[in-house]
Design a protein around this motif. Structure first.
Motif, PDB file in Angstrom:
ATOM      1  N   ILE A  51       8.863 -15.049 -16.715  1.00 37.63           N
ATOM      2  CA  ILE A  51       8.094 -14.260 -15.761  1.00 37.63           C
ATOM      3  C   ILE A  51       7.817 -12.883 -16.361  1.00 37.63           C
ATOM      4  O   ILE A  51       8.750 -12.159 -16.737  1.00 37.63           O
ATOM      5  N   LEU A  52       6.553 -12.546 -16.458  1.00 43.86           N
ATOM      6  CA  LEU A  52       6.125 -11.248 -16.973  1.00 43.86           C
ATOM      7  C   LEU A  52       5.517 -10.476 -15.802  1.00 43.86           C
ATOM      8  O   LEU A  52       4.514 -10.906 -15.228  1.00 43.86           O
ATOM      9  N   GLN A  53       6.129  -9.360 -15.458  1.00 42.49           N
ATOM     10  CA  GLN A  53       5.734  -8.663 -14.239  1.00 42.49           C
ATOM     11  C   GLN A  53       5.254  -7.237 -14.503  1.00 42.49           C
ATOM     12  O   GLN A  53       5.733  -6.563 -15.418  1.00 42.49           O
ATOM     13  N   THR A  54       4.334  -6.810 -13.658  1.00 45.19           N
ATOM     14  CA  THR A  54       3.970  -5.399 -13.548  1.00 45.19           C
ATOM     15  C   THR A  54       4.226  -5.003 -12.105  1.00 45.19           C
ATOM     16  O   THR A  54       3.723  -5.641 -11.181  1.00 45.19           O
ATOM     17  N   ILE A  55       5.040  -3.958 -11.917  1.00 43.48           N
ATOM     18  CA  ILE A  55       5.461  -3.560 -10.579  1.00 43.48           C
ATOM     19  C   ILE A  55       5.095  -2.096 -10.362  1.00 43.48           C
ATOM     20  O   ILE A  55       5.409  -1.246 -11.201  1.00 43.48           O
ATOM     21  N   TRP A  56       4.435  -1.829  -9.240  1.00 48.06           N
ATOM     22  CA  TRP A  56       3.995  -0.472  -8.926  1.00 48.06           C
ATOM     23  C   TRP A  56       4.665   0.035  -7.656  1.00 48.06           C
ATOM     24  O   TRP A  56       5.071  -0.740  -6.793  1.00 48.06           O
ATOM     25  N   THR A  57       4.715   1.374  -7.548  1.00 45.49           N
ATOM     26  CA  THR A  57       5.161   2.007  -6.318  1.00 45.49           C
ATOM     27  C   THR A  57       4.501   3.379  -6.226  1.00 45.49           C
ATOM     28  O   THR A  57       4.238   4.021  -7.251  1.00 45.49           O
ATOM     29  N   PRO A  58       4.183   3.865  -5.026  1.00 48.02           N
ATOM     30  CA  PRO A  58       3.570   5.194  -4.900  1.00 48.02           C
ATOM     31  C   PRO A  58       4.528   6.300  -5.340  1.00 48.02           C
ATOM     32  O   PRO A  58       5.688   6.337  -4.917  1.00 48.02           O
ATOM     33  N   ALA A  59       4.051   7.205  -6.188  1.00 47.75           N
ATOM     34  CA  ALA A  59       4.898   8.263  -6.732  1.00 47.75           C
ATOM     35  C   ALA A  59       5.334   9.266  -5.669  1.00 47.75           C
ATOM     36  O   ALA A  59       6.467   9.763  -5.695  1.00 47.75           O
ATOM     37  N   SER A  81       0.821  -1.208   0.000  1.00 44.82           N
ATOM     38  CA  SER A  81       0.000   0.000   0.000  1.00 44.82           C
ATOM     39  C   SER A  81       0.852   1.254   0.000  1.00 44.82           C
ATOM     40  O   SER A  81       0.891   1.995  -0.986  1.00 44.82           O
ATOM     41  N   LYS A  82       1.601   1.477   1.077  1.00 42.58           N
ATOM     42  CA  LYS A  82       2.285   2.754   1.212  1.00 42.58           C
ATOM     43  C   LYS A  82       3.804   2.674   1.081  1.00 42.58           C
ATOM     44  O   LYS A  82       4.412   3.521   0.447  1.00 42.58           O
ATOM     45  N   LEU A  83       4.417   1.691   1.689  1.00 42.30           N
ATOM     46  CA  LEU A  83       5.867   1.727   1.879  1.00 42.30           C
ATOM     47  C   LEU A  83       6.605   0.618   1.158  1.00 42.30           C
ATOM     48  O   LEU A  83       7.744   0.317   1.498  1.00 42.30           O
ATOM     49  N   ASP A  84       6.014   0.019   0.155  1.00 42.45           N
ATOM     50  CA  ASP A  84       6.650  -1.125  -0.466  1.00 42.45           C
ATOM     51  C   ASP A  84       6.289  -1.165  -1.942  1.00 42.45           C
ATOM     52  O   ASP A  84       5.493  -0.373  -2.431  1.00 42.45           O
ATOM     53  N   LEU A  85       6.891  -2.112  -2.643  1.00 45.78           N
ATOM     54  CA  LEU A  85       6.535  -2.360  -4.033  1.00 45.78           C
ATOM     55  C   LEU A  85       5.364  -3.323  -4.089  1.00 45.78           C
ATOM     56  O   LEU A  85       5.236  -4.207  -3.258  1.00 45.78           O
ATOM     57  N   CYS A  86       4.536  -3.150  -5.077  1.00 47.64           N
ATOM     58  CA  CYS A  86       3.417  -4.060  -5.321  1.00 47.64           C
ATOM     59  C   CYS A  86       3.658  -4.720  -6.668  1.00 47.64           C
ATOM     60  O   CYS A  86       3.991  -4.038  -7.645  1.00 47.64           O
ATOM     61  N   CYS A  87       3.514  -6.027  -6.722  1.00 52.35           N
ATOM     62  CA  CYS A  87       3.897  -6.746  -7.934  1.00 52.35           C
ATOM     63  C   CYS A  87       2.850  -7.772  -8.338  1.00 52.35           C
ATOM     64  O   CYS A  87       2.310  -8.497  -7.499  1.00 52.35           O
ATOM     65  N   CYS A  88       2.592  -7.822  -9.630  1.00 56.77           N
ATOM     66  CA  CYS A  88       1.747  -8.861 -10.219  1.00 56.77           C
ATOM     67  C   CYS A  88       2.616  -9.631 -11.211  1.00 56.77           C
ATOM     68  O   CYS A  88       3.084  -9.063 -12.203  1.00 56.77           O
ATOM     69  N   ILE A 144      -4.313  -3.623 -10.237  1.00 57.97           N
ATOM     70  CA  ILE A 144      -4.051  -5.057 -10.347  1.00 57.97           C
ATOM     71  C   ILE A 144      -5.196  -5.740 -11.080  1.00 57.97           C
ATOM     72  O   ILE A 144      -4.973  -6.581 -11.963  1.00 57.97           O
ATOM     73  N   ARG A 145      -6.417  -5.380 -10.722  1.00 57.10           N
ATOM     74  CA  ARG A 145      -7.587  -5.973 -11.375  1.00 57.10           C
ATOM     75  C   ARG A 145      -7.558  -5.710 -12.875  1.00 57.10           C
ATOM     76  O   ARG A 145      -7.865  -6.593 -13.683  1.00 57.10           O
ATOM     77  N   GLN A 146      -7.171  -4.491 -13.265  1.00 55.20           N
ATOM     78  CA  GLN A 146      -7.137  -4.161 -14.685  1.00 55.20           C
ATOM     79  C   GLN A 146      -6.081  -4.974 -15.425  1.00 55.20           C
ATOM     80  O   GLN A 146      -6.310  -5.467 -16.538  1.00 55.20           O
ATOM     81  N   VAL A 147      -4.908  -5.142 -14.802  1.00 56.11           N
ATOM     82  CA  VAL A 147      -3.852  -5.952 -15.419  1.00 56.11           C
ATOM     83  C   VAL A 147      -4.330  -7.385 -15.622  1.00 56.11           C
ATOM     84  O   VAL A 147      -4.097  -7.999 -16.674  1.00 56.11           O
ATOM     85  N   LEU A 148      -5.032  -7.933 -14.627  1.00 52.61           N
ATOM     86  CA  LEU A 148      -5.512  -9.308 -14.731  1.00 52.61           C
ATOM     87  C   LEU A 148      -6.620  -9.439 -15.780  1.00 52.61           C
ATOM     88  O   LEU A 148      -6.673 -10.430 -16.515  1.00 52.61           O
ATOM     89  N   ARG A 149      -7.487  -8.449 -15.867  1.00 51.96           N
ATOM     90  CA  ARG A 149      -8.529  -8.500 -16.897  1.00 51.96           C
ATOM     91  C   ARG A 149      -7.910  -8.451 -18.293  1.00 51.96           C
ATOM     92  O   ARG A 149      -8.332  -9.168 -19.210  1.00 51.96           O
ATOM     93  N   ASP A 150      -6.894  -7.603 -18.456  1.00 56.52           N
ATOM     94  CA  ASP A 150      -6.211  -7.530 -19.751  1.00 56.52           C
ATOM     95  C   ASP A 150      -5.476  -8.835 -20.061  1.00 56.52           C
ATOM     96  O   ASP A 150      -5.490  -9.317 -21.204  1.00 56.52           O
ATOM     97  N   ALA A 151      -4.831  -9.402 -19.037  1.00 55.70           N
ATOM     98  CA  ALA A 151      -4.060 -10.627 -19.237  1.00 55.70           C
ATOM     99  C   ALA A 151      -4.950 -11.795 -19.612  1.00 55.70           C
ATOM    100  O   ALA A 151      -4.550 -12.690 -20.374  1.00 55.70           O
TER     101      ALA A 151
END
Length: 265
Positions: A133-141, A111-118, A177-184
């Motif tokens: 492995i195909l990844q999407t990785i997010w972090t708060p700007a 959520s706040k202090l870490d990376l989020c990965c799908c 994450i939901r959008q990435v999974l729907r696209d995938a």
């Protein structure tokens, strides 16, 4: 330390540091001699050969060998994954190369202090021996600069290169994450979606009730010895052999170099 950093000047101190260079082959005896001026005096060649043989097959021992015997910086003091094996496994490929292949999804929420990965994990198929492995990785700007300093990681560089997605605000919207999974789902054959069940109840519910994923597709993976040990040991061996390929993603390479294990007993 202040003298070394140039903050203070004091000619009473003299320092001589012998070390290998990061580009040197750490298994080459010439590198050992370079980093050990007392070679064949207090540093015995046979002892070094014995330690190097052990280090060659055990990532944690390799890190200790590099740090204590060659004066090289290492990210994790006892890494459980082979960085050399990871590097050997990387190659260049396109997500389009995997169209309609079966895959397994792993989600690491934050959520706040870490990376989020799908992560979409594609098993080996005839003609390809490696896992992809195909990844999407997010972090708060909003906190990316502070955390880059804290973690000593070039998050902003990876963002600019396209390996890391910076989301607005201080928290990661799990709707991404939901959008990435729907696209995938329209591109790949998703067999299972694995989640750490901690704080994932809402997202799991939304995937099933709103996004149309089957209930048997969404699998809770408890972060316990019983839930993780077998898979972790298998992945450790696959990485060691150079059989895991994430397209050379530098974010994942950094994570691999910092990974340490926790053992039961």
């Amino acid at each position: 330390c202040k003298v070394l950093e140039g903050v203070l000047v004091d000619d009473n101190y003299f320092a001589f540091i012998a070390s290998a260079d990061p580009s040197d082959d750490w298994q080459d005896e010439r590198t050992w001699v370079k980093a050990n001026p007392n070679w064949n005096v207090s540093i015995k060649p046979d002892d070094m050969r014995s330690l190097a043989l052990k280090a060659k097959g055990i990532p944690s021992a390799a890190a200790t060998f590099k740090q204590k015997r060659l004066c090289l910086w290492t990210n994790a003091s006892n890494p459980c994954l082979s960085v050399d094996g990871w590097r050997r496994g990387q190659s260049s490929w396109s997500p389009d190369d995997l169209l309609h292949e079966s895959c397994y999804v792993g989600i690491d929420l934050a959520s706040k202090l870490d990376l989020c990965c799908c992560s979409l994990v594609f098993p080996p198929v005839p003609g390809r021996a490696s896992w992809r492995i195909l990844q999407t990785i997010w972090t708060p700007a909003e906190t990316i600069a502070d955390r880059a300093h804290r973690d000593r990681a070039p998050y902003e560089v990876w963002r600019d290169q396209g390996w890391l997605r910076a989301t607005s605000g201080t928290q990661i919207d799990h709707g991404l994450i939901r959008q990435v999974l729907r696209d995938a789902r329209g591109r790949y054959d998703i067999e299972r979606i694995g989640f750490d069940p901690w704080h994932a109840d809402l997202l799991i519910s939304q995937l099933i009730t709103e996004d149309g994923f089957r209930e048997d597709q969404v699998l809770a993976v408890p972060q316990t010895y019983a839930g993780m040990s077998s898979a972790c040991l298998k992945m450790q061996a696959e990485i060691q052999s150079g059989a895991v390929d994430a397209r050379g993603c530098p974010v994942t390479a950094w994570a691999v170099s910092n990974c340490v294990d926790q053992r039961d007993g």
